[in-house]
Design a protein around this motif. Structure first.
Motif, mmCIF file in Angstrom:
data_model
loop_
_atom_site.group_PDB
_atom_site.id
_atom_site.type_symbol
_atom_site.label_atom_id
_atom_site.label_comp_id
_atom_site.label_asym_id
_atom_site.label_seq_id
_atom_site.Cartn_x
_atom_site.Cartn_y
_atom_site.Cartn_z
ATOM 1 N N UNK A 7 1.401 -53.754 -33.778
ATOM 2 C CA UNK A 7 2.707 -54.229 -34.233
ATOM 3 C C UNK A 7 3.676 -53.058 -34.197
ATOM 4 N N UNK A 8 4.970 -53.371 -34.350
ATOM 5 C CA UNK A 8 5.933 -52.298 -34.472
ATOM 6 C C UNK A 8 6.681 -51.942 -33.213
ATOM 7 N N UNK A 9 6.487 -52.709 -32.145
ATOM 8 C CA UNK A 9 7.316 -52.491 -30.966
ATOM 9 C C UNK A 9 8.712 -53.048 -31.189
ATOM 10 N N UNK A 21 2.043 -49.533 -34.655
ATOM 11 C CA UNK A 21 0.784 -49.314 -35.357
ATOM 12 C C UNK A 21 -0.296 -50.222 -34.799
ATOM 13 N N UNK A 22 -1.537 -49.866 -35.085
ATOM 14 C CA UNK A 22 -2.689 -50.622 -34.610
ATOM 15 C C UNK A 22 -3.733 -50.655 -35.715
ATOM 16 N N UNK A 77 -5.776 -47.827 -39.828
ATOM 17 C CA UNK A 77 -4.635 -48.018 -38.929
ATOM 18 C C UNK A 77 -4.315 -46.713 -38.204
ATOM 19 N N UNK A 78 -3.993 -46.838 -36.938
ATOM 20 C CA UNK A 78 -3.549 -45.702 -36.143
ATOM 21 C C UNK A 78 -2.094 -45.951 -35.761
ATOM 22 N N UNK A 95 -3.171 -50.590 -27.749
ATOM 23 C CA UNK A 95 -4.108 -49.816 -28.551
ATOM 24 C C UNK A 95 -5.493 -49.903 -27.908
ATOM 25 N N UNK A 96 -6.237 -48.819 -27.990
ATOM 26 C CA UNK A 96 -7.555 -48.737 -27.355
ATOM 27 C C UNK A 96 -8.536 -48.077 -28.313
ATOM 28 N N UNK A 97 -9.752 -48.618 -28.358
ATOM 29 C CA UNK A 97 -10.840 -47.994 -29.101
ATOM 30 C C UNK A 97 -11.984 -47.752 -28.125
ATOM 31 N N UNK A 98 -12.491 -46.542 -28.114
ATOM 32 C CA UNK A 98 -13.489 -46.182 -27.118
ATOM 33 C C UNK A 98 -14.603 -45.347 -27.741
ATOM 34 N N UNK A 99 -15.842 -45.698 -27.415
ATOM 35 C CA UNK A 99 -16.999 -44.901 -27.824
ATOM 36 C C UNK A 99 -18.056 -45.059 -26.756
ATOM 37 N N UNK A 100 -18.352 -43.962 -26.110
ATOM 38 C CA UNK A 100 -19.287 -43.953 -24.982
ATOM 39 C C UNK A 100 -18.814 -44.982 -23.958
ATOM 40 N N UNK A 101 -19.595 -45.967 -23.641
ATOM 41 C CA UNK A 101 -19.227 -46.919 -22.587
ATOM 42 C C UNK A 101 -18.569 -48.180 -23.137
ATOM 43 N N UNK A 102 -18.289 -48.212 -24.431
ATOM 44 C CA UNK A 102 -17.745 -49.416 -25.051
ATOM 45 C C UNK A 102 -16.255 -49.220 -25.315
ATOM 46 N N UNK A 103 -15.464 -50.157 -24.844
ATOM 47 C CA UNK A 103 -14.002 -50.073 -24.986
ATOM 48 C C UNK A 103 -13.448 -51.410 -25.454
#
Length: 115
Positions: A7-9, A21-22, A77-78, A95-103
């Protein structure tokens, strides 16, 4: 299904500021690196900024010094503080969340910089 909710655009004049924000689920927020990407019409989706679970940050050269990524651990929140906005910053911001091969991706929020 993991949901990242942006949100926030919005519409802002050149030189202005926005802070999208995300919000992320707790397990994702704690364990994943969180980032922002953007995609302008007819262009590829580009990396903008990243913050790790430990708080380290990284930025694309085009936004370094103008944008700041931060995280609020109490709110899961980021944020992306965007200052000195230019017309070329106009895009859908994801917004993106990533850890190893998981997105995971959010649905995107439109940012338009125009007078």
């Amino acid at each position: 299904q993991v949901q990242l909710v942006e949100s926030g655009g919005g519409l802002v004049q050149p030189g202005g500021s926005l802070r999208p924000s995300c919000a992320a689920p707790g397990a994702i927020f704690v364990n994943y690196a969180l980032g922002w990407y953007r995609q302008a019409p007819g262009k590829q989706r580009d990396f903008i900024a990243l913050i790790t679970s430990g708080g380290s940050t990284n930025y694309a050269g085009s936004v370094k010094g103008r944008f700041t990524i931060s995280r609020d651990n109490a709110k899961n929140t980021v944020y992306l503080q965007m200052n000195s906005l230019k017309s070329e910053d106009t895009a859908v911001y994801y917004c993106n969340a990533n850890r190893r091969a998981v997105t995971y991706w959010g649905q995107g929020t439109q940012v338009t910089v125009s007078s």
